[in-house]
Design an enzyme around this catalytic site. Sequence first.
Site, PDB file in Angstrom:
ATOM      1  N   ASP A 187      10.015 -32.463  18.346  1.00  0.00           N
ATOM      2  CA  ASP A 187      10.610 -33.066  17.160  1.00  0.00           C
ATOM      3  C   ASP A 187      11.145 -31.975  16.232  1.00  0.00           C
ATOM      4  O   ASP A 187      10.483 -30.948  16.022  1.00  0.00           O
ATOM      5  CB  ASP A 187       9.524 -33.876  16.432  1.00  0.00           C
ATOM      6  CG  ASP A 187      10.047 -34.580  15.207  1.00  0.00           C
ATOM      7  OD1 ASP A 187      10.810 -35.543  15.355  1.00  0.00           O
ATOM      8  OD2 ASP A 187       9.706 -34.142  14.068  1.00  0.00           O
ATOM      9  N   GLU A 218      14.761 -31.713  20.152  1.00  0.00           N
ATOM     10  CA  GLU A 218      15.605 -32.562  19.306  1.00  0.00           C
ATOM     11  C   GLU A 218      16.433 -31.688  18.381  1.00  0.00           C
ATOM     12  O   GLU A 218      15.929 -31.135  17.395  1.00  0.00           O
ATOM     13  CB  GLU A 218      14.759 -33.535  18.478  1.00  0.00           C
ATOM     14  CG  GLU A 218      15.630 -34.554  17.764  1.00  0.00           C
ATOM     15  CD  GLU A 218      15.299 -34.780  16.305  1.00  0.00           C
ATOM     16  OE1 GLU A 218      15.917 -35.667  15.693  1.00  0.00           O
ATOM     17  OE2 GLU A 218      14.425 -34.067  15.753  1.00  0.00           O
TER      18      GLU A 218
HETATM   19  C1  AAO Z   1       9.759 -40.053   5.187  1.00  0.00           C
HETATM   20  C2  AAO Z   1      10.597 -40.629   4.077  1.00  0.00           C
HETATM   21  C3  AAO Z   1      11.167 -39.508   3.219  1.00  0.00           C
HETATM   22  C4  AAO Z   1      10.032 -38.619   2.692  1.00  0.00           C
HETATM   23  C5  AAO Z   1       9.242 -38.091   3.874  1.00  0.00           C
HETATM   24  C6  AAO Z   1       8.049 -37.241   3.465  1.00  0.00           C
HETATM   25  O1  AAO Z   1      11.654 -41.411   4.631  1.00  0.00           O
HETATM   26  O2  AAO Z   1      11.848 -40.107   2.114  1.00  0.00           O
HETATM   27  O3  AAO Z   1      10.570 -37.530   1.957  1.00  0.00           O
HETATM   28  O4  AAO Z   1       8.762 -39.195   4.655  1.00  0.00           O
HETATM   29  O5  AAO Z   1       7.129 -38.000   2.736  1.00  0.00           O
HETATM   30  C7  AAO Z   1      11.112 -39.623  10.291  1.00  0.00           C
HETATM   31  C8  AAO Z   1      11.978 -40.466   9.359  1.00  0.00           C
HETATM   32  C9  AAO Z   1      11.984 -39.932   7.949  1.00  0.00           C
HETATM   33  C10 AAO Z   1      10.554 -39.763   7.445  1.00  0.00           C
HETATM   34  C11 AAO Z   1       9.886 -38.757   8.382  1.00  0.00           C
HETATM   35  C12 AAO Z   1       8.447 -38.420   7.992  1.00  0.00           C
HETATM   36  O6  AAO Z   1      13.307 -40.495   9.876  1.00  0.00           O
HETATM   37  O7  AAO Z   1      12.668 -40.888   7.121  1.00  0.00           O
HETATM   38  O8  AAO Z   1      10.576 -39.275   6.099  1.00  0.00           O
HETATM   39  O9  AAO Z   1       9.849 -39.341   9.702  1.00  0.00           O
HETATM   40  O10 AAO Z   1       7.684 -39.570   7.921  1.00  0.00           O
HETATM   41  C13 AAO Z   1      17.418 -34.656  10.428  1.00  0.00           C
HETATM   42  C14 AAO Z   1      16.655 -33.726  11.369  1.00  0.00           C
HETATM   43  C15 AAO Z   1      16.046 -34.448  12.549  1.00  0.00           C
HETATM   44  C16 AAO Z   1      15.280 -35.701  12.122  1.00  0.00           C
HETATM   45  C17 AAO Z   1      16.236 -36.574  11.326  1.00  0.00           C
HETATM   46  C18 AAO Z   1      15.560 -37.855  10.845  1.00  0.00           C
HETATM   47  O11 AAO Z   1      17.507 -32.679  11.812  1.00  0.00           O
HETATM   48  O12 AAO Z   1      15.149 -33.541  13.175  1.00  0.00           O
HETATM   49  O13 AAO Z   1      16.703 -35.850  10.181  1.00  0.00           O
HETATM   50  N1  AAO Z   1      14.687 -36.405  13.271  1.00  0.00           N
HETATM   51  C19 AAO Z   1      13.247 -36.226  13.632  1.00  0.00           C
HETATM   52  C20 AAO Z   1      12.603 -37.526  14.074  1.00  0.00           C
HETATM   53  C21 AAO Z   1      12.457 -38.455  12.904  1.00  0.00           C
HETATM   54  C22 AAO Z   1      11.505 -37.852  11.882  1.00  0.00           C
HETATM   55  C23 AAO Z   1      11.594 -36.386  11.780  1.00  0.00           C
HETATM   56  C24 AAO Z   1      12.433 -35.627  12.563  1.00  0.00           C
HETATM   57  C25 AAO Z   1      10.615 -35.696  10.925  1.00  0.00           C
HETATM   58  O14 AAO Z   1      13.304 -38.063  15.156  1.00  0.00           O
HETATM   59  O15 AAO Z   1      12.027 -39.733  13.289  1.00  0.00           O
HETATM   60  O16 AAO Z   1      11.772 -38.403  10.572  1.00  0.00           O
HETATM   61  O17 AAO Z   1       9.451 -35.501  11.725  1.00  0.00           O
HETATM   62  C26 AAO Z   1      22.613 -34.587   9.602  1.00  0.00           C
HETATM   63  C27 AAO Z   1      21.985 -33.414  10.320  1.00  0.00           C
HETATM   64  C28 AAO Z   1      20.759 -33.810  11.084  1.00  0.00           C
HETATM   65  C29 AAO Z   1      19.817 -34.587  10.195  1.00  0.00           C
HETATM   66  C30 AAO Z   1      20.566 -35.814   9.640  1.00  0.00           C
HETATM   67  C31 AAO Z   1      19.692 -36.689   8.752  1.00  0.00           C
HETATM   68  O18 AAO Z   1      23.229 -35.478  10.531  1.00  0.00           O
HETATM   69  O19 AAO Z   1      22.915 -32.873  11.222  1.00  0.00           O
HETATM   70  O20 AAO Z   1      20.117 -32.626  11.541  1.00  0.00           O
HETATM   71  O21 AAO Z   1      18.693 -35.018  10.976  1.00  0.00           O
HETATM   72  O22 AAO Z   1      21.667 -35.335   8.879  1.00  0.00           O
HETATM   73  O23 AAO Z   1      19.344 -35.984   7.615  1.00  0.00           O
HETATM   74  C32 AAO Z   1      27.028 -37.276  10.509  1.00  0.00           C
HETATM   75  C33 AAO Z   1      26.869 -35.853  11.036  1.00  0.00           C
HETATM   76  C34 AAO Z   1      25.426 -35.587  11.409  1.00  0.00           C
HETATM   77  C35 AAO Z   1      24.569 -35.826  10.207  1.00  0.00           C
HETATM   78  C36 AAO Z   1      24.739 -37.292   9.840  1.00  0.00           C
HETATM   79  C37 AAO Z   1      23.872 -37.768   8.702  1.00  0.00           C
HETATM   80  O24 AAO Z   1      26.878 -38.209  11.573  1.00  0.00           O
HETATM   81  O25 AAO Z   1      27.715 -35.671  12.162  1.00  0.00           O
HETATM   82  O26 AAO Z   1      25.244 -34.277  11.916  1.00  0.00           O
HETATM   83  O27 AAO Z   1      26.096 -37.556   9.489  1.00  0.00           O
HETATM   84  O28 AAO Z   1      24.232 -37.110   7.512  1.00  0.00           O
END
Ligand code: AAO
Length: 458
Positions: A187, A218
């Site tokens: 992750d 990932e």
């Molecule tokens: C939760 C709450 C938060 C709080 C946090 C801590 O929602 O408000 O602050 O707890 O209390 C999952 C959930 C999160 C959750 C977290 C922890 O999705 O909502 O937070 O558990 O409970 C990035 C990362 C990627 C990640 C993804 C969600 O790079 O690694 O965000 N995925 C993994 C897991 C996921 C998990 C975590 C990581 C954490 O699969 O389930 O989170 O363990 C861009 C960047 C990406 C980035 C995205 C989203 O993407 O490139 O790297 O992913 O933004 O921020 C276009 C672009 C594309 C861009 C996208 C969105 O499409 O081409 O690149 O727009 O802007």
Amino acid sequence: EYTDPHCDGKQTIVHLFEWKWADIALECERFLSKKGFCGVQVSPANEHIYKDSAPWWQRYQPISYKLQSRSGTEAEFVDMVNRCRAVGVRIYVDVVVNHMAGLGQSGVGSAGSNFNSDNYDFPGVPFTREHFHPHCEIKNYGDPNEVRNCYLVALTDLDQHNDYVRDKIAEFLNHLIDLGVAGFRVDAAKHMWPADISAIQQRLKDLPEGGRPMFYHEVIDQGGEPIKTQEYTGLGYVTEFRYSIKIGQAVQNFDQLGNVVDFGWGMTDSGHAFVFVDNHDNQRGHGGGGSIMTFKRPREYRMATAYLLANDYGFTRVMSSYDFHSSDQGPPSSGGQNIKDVTINGDGSCGNGWICEHRWPSIGNMVAFRNAVAGTSKQNFYLQNNEVAFSRGNKGFFAMAKNGHMDKTLQTGLPAGDYCNLITECRTKVTVDGSGNAHIVINDPNEPVLAIIVGGPS
Ligand code: AAO
């Protein structure tokens, strides 16, 4: 080196998102083994926060590496690993080692350990302040230092340069290796330095049966940021999110189906690309957008997944979801942290709110196709009038019709004979003549796919 899934040449894993260990063991025995699945990606197995609203994402906030989670106890985990393995199905664990729980929280985790994130106190490991990066939030994905050293959505960011941190993470993964898992989804690998992941890998044992565990990292790389999937290919497979977007678009506009993989865009080489139609994040609007195809559009979703499995690109994962109406909603539950059983209906579909895409005929039955054609390339490619077809070497032939109907004689590349359509489980057949041609008929708007293989059922 980290790309062997250790499942006797099988080619597809399924993500049984938020399933309990006990239900996964049953699914290995009653379905996955029979359909030729290589294995299962399971939700994070280690101790995590519990939130009153019980969202799915609480599992991405670790409290310790004790194996007690919402899906079950360590004993239940071990039982699952062993029972699946006994029928030839391996377990791949989603490991969350970039960070611990988010700032602003304290209390007790799913295995009973105390924690206080604001004090960087995780006695269940133990981790203390010196094991974390000082707080800064990731704002600019254009800066790799910030992406790797700052906090992803306030999650307390471990410093994997630190030897003690490397040792503790390796100890966790080695424990899972001892228990018989075959590999790991890493992750948030994008948020760790490749050299640090490598240092952790070097601390790992071989699997008990020999060989290195499979790794898939990932890394969301959609072309617009400096961090590229290629930085991670030396460490195993890397997620290829561009393919997810392209396949979703192409099943809505068949003209694009010939062009879903393009290395000119910097896509990952096929030997390291980890591919899927949707994942647990993008199916609900987390972690990056695009026109993602999901079970909510069943007809197109079937076509997208069938194409994923028919095509000759990457290592494939099939998604298996639960129904949801808001992006934070956790799995089917009868209240609190309890997860409902996966029930199986008379027609083989699932009940209790579980979608079980992997049991849909044009998805589950394509797993055998992918296994049968492994190592071959696409030939006899035909794309016209919203119909697509191709052969995979001289091992298999695939056809799909957008409107559900096809009636055409095509070159299959296969030896003469009668073949069962895998999708209809032999209710329809195809006869290939001595020159390799066959009359291809599709007549089902819901499962508009045909797939035949050499050596298949007849
Ligand atoms: C939760 C709450 C938060 C709080 C946090 C801590 O929602 O408000 O602050 O707890 O209390 C999952 C959930 C999160 C959750 C977290 C922890 O999705 O909502 O937070 O558990 O409970 C990035 C990362 C990627 C990640 C993804 C969600 O790079 O690694 O965000 N995925 C993994 C897991 C996921 C998990 C975590 C990581 C954490 O699969 O389930 O989170 O363990 C861009 C960047 C990406 C980035 C995205 C989203 O993407 O490139 O790297 O992913 O933004 O921020 C276009 C672009 C594309 C861009 C996208 C969105 O499409 O081409 O690149 O727009 O802007």
